[in-house]
Design a protein around this motif. Structure first.
Motif, PDB file in Angstrom:
ATOM      1  N   ALA A 153       0.833  -1.205   0.000  1.00 13.00           N
ATOM      2  CA  ALA A 153       0.000   0.000   0.000  1.00 13.00           C
ATOM      3  C   ALA A 153       0.869   1.257   0.000  1.00 13.00           C
ATOM      4  N   VAL A 154       1.966   1.219   0.732  1.00  9.80           N
ATOM      5  CA  VAL A 154       2.892   2.364   0.758  1.00  9.80           C
ATOM      6  C   VAL A 154       3.505   2.554  -0.620  1.00  9.80           C
ATOM      7  N   ASP A 155       3.940   1.461  -1.246  1.00 12.09           N
ATOM      8  CA  ASP A 155       4.501   1.546  -2.605  1.00 12.09           C
ATOM      9  C   ASP A 155       3.491   2.155  -3.576  1.00 12.09           C
ATOM     10  N   THR A 156       2.248   1.712  -3.485  1.00 11.23           N
ATOM     11  CA  THR A 156       1.204   2.219  -4.373  1.00 11.23           C
ATOM     12  C   THR A 156       0.973   3.707  -4.140  1.00 11.23           C
ATOM     13  N   GLU A 157       0.871   4.108  -2.864  1.00  9.22           N
ATOM     14  CA  GLU A 157       0.657   5.524  -2.532  1.00  9.22           C
ATOM     15  C   GLU A 157       1.812   6.389  -3.004  1.00  9.22           C
ATOM     16  N   ALA A 158       3.033   5.881  -2.864  1.00 14.19           N
ATOM     17  CA  ALA A 158       4.227   6.641  -3.264  1.00 14.19           C
ATOM     18  C   ALA A 158       4.496   6.560  -4.766  1.00 14.19           C
ATOM     19  N   GLU A 159       3.711   5.721  -5.442  1.00  9.58           N
ATOM     20  CA  GLU A 159       3.878   5.528  -6.896  1.00  9.58           C
ATOM     21  C   GLU A 159       5.290   5.072  -7.244  1.00  9.58           C
ATOM     22  N   VAL A 160       5.735   4.042  -6.520  1.00 10.14           N
ATOM     23  CA  VAL A 160       7.046   3.433  -6.764  1.00 10.14           C
ATOM     24  C   VAL A 160       6.836   1.948  -7.049  1.00 10.14           C
ATOM     25  N   PRO A 161       7.826   1.287  -7.615  1.00  9.53           N
ATOM     26  CA  PRO A 161       7.670  -0.145  -7.903  1.00  9.53           C
ATOM     27  C   PRO A 161       7.397  -0.959  -6.638  1.00  9.53           C
ATOM     28  N   VAL A 162       6.596  -2.000  -6.798  1.00  9.29           N
ATOM     29  CA  VAL A 162       6.300  -2.905  -5.694  1.00  9.29           C
ATOM     30  C   VAL A 162       7.618  -3.466  -5.160  1.00  9.29           C
ATOM     31  N   GLY A 163       7.751  -3.469  -3.835  1.00  8.00           N
ATOM     32  CA  GLY A 163       8.973  -3.959  -3.201  1.00  8.00           C
ATOM     33  C   GLY A 163       9.907  -2.855  -2.753  1.00  8.00           C
ATOM     34  N   THR A 164       9.628  -1.628  -3.162  1.00  6.32           N
ATOM     35  CA  THR A 164      10.516  -0.515  -2.799  1.00  6.32           C
ATOM     36  C   THR A 164      10.526  -0.290  -1.289  1.00  6.32           C
ATOM     37  N   ALA A 165       9.363  -0.207  -0.671  1.00  8.24           N
ATOM     38  CA  ALA A 165       9.302   0.073   0.770  1.00  8.24           C
ATOM     39  C   ALA A 165      10.029  -0.994   1.574  1.00  8.24           C
ATOM     40  N   SER A 166       9.941  -2.235   1.153  1.00 12.43           N
ATOM     41  CA  SER A 166      10.616  -3.312   1.902  1.00 12.43           C
ATOM     42  C   SER A 166      12.132  -3.183   1.826  1.00 12.43           C
TER      43      SER A 166
END
Length: 196
Positions: free
Chosen positions: A31-44
């Motif tokens: 959800a954080v990745d989606t909100e930040a509009e970054v590729p999935v896995g970025t927040a991790s």
């Protein structure tokens, strides 16, 4: 862990938005990745886990919700009386209304801390530090009233902000002739803060 402070800051701000909108259960790295509009896995790549993300949100909220030092400096030029306390409370309410997501995320953090002992200790320390800072600021500024005044004012303002952000309109007309929120701010300060 990736070391890009700008990206980390953007991810934490995205997490604040998710937390405010979806609550703690909706706060996932995806959800954080989606909100930040970054590729999935970025927040991790930036946070070791959920607890790390929550601690970073706590730190970021302190930055986002803090009063503007220039505003504080300007306000402190006024006489140290009840009207100055009211001006500070108006500033606080204004910040709450301008950064609704930040304040709502703070309330969500409180709820999550009530469920998670590992978060409770650090978040309680953080919130207690804010209250102690407010008490010391009040003393140093020479504002009327003492520690009890600040504590009761803190509790009243927390309640008013919560109502305004979560159920706007619920207080309308409760006290005839009193505007919400400004008239209620005046009543709170008049009731709690001594004149002298």
């Amino acid at each position: 862990m990736v070391r890009n402070p700008e990206r980390r800051g953007a991810l934490v701000d995205a997490a604040v938005e998710v937390l405010a909108r979806e609550g703690a259960r909706g706060l996932t790295f995806r959800a954080v990745d989606t909100e930040a509009e970054v590729p999935v896995g970025t927040a991790s790549n930036y946070f070791t886990g959920r607890d790390d993300l929550l601690r970073q949100i706590d730190a970021r909220l302190h930055e986002r919700l803090a009063p503007d030092p220039a505003v504080i400096e300007r306000l402190l030029e006024a006489p140290k009386d009840r009207s100055l306390v009211l001006a500070f409370m108006r500033d606080l309410m204004g910040r709450a209304l301008r950064d609704r997501s930040g304040f709502l995320a703070g309330y969500e953090m409180r709820i999550e801390a009530s469920r998670r002992p590992e978060l409770r200790a650090s978040y309680m320390k953080s919130v207690r530090g804010d209250l102690e800072y407010g008490i010391e600021f009040h003393r140093q500024a020479g504002l009327p009233g003492g520690d009890e005044t600040v504590t009761v004012l803190y509790l009243a303002m927390r309640g008013l902000i919560l109502e305004q952000l979560t159920l706007p309109g619920v207080l309308d007309g409760v006290l005839p002739g009193v505007d919400v929120p400004d008239g209620l701010l005046e009543r709170i300060v008049e009731t709690i803060v001594p004149e002298g």
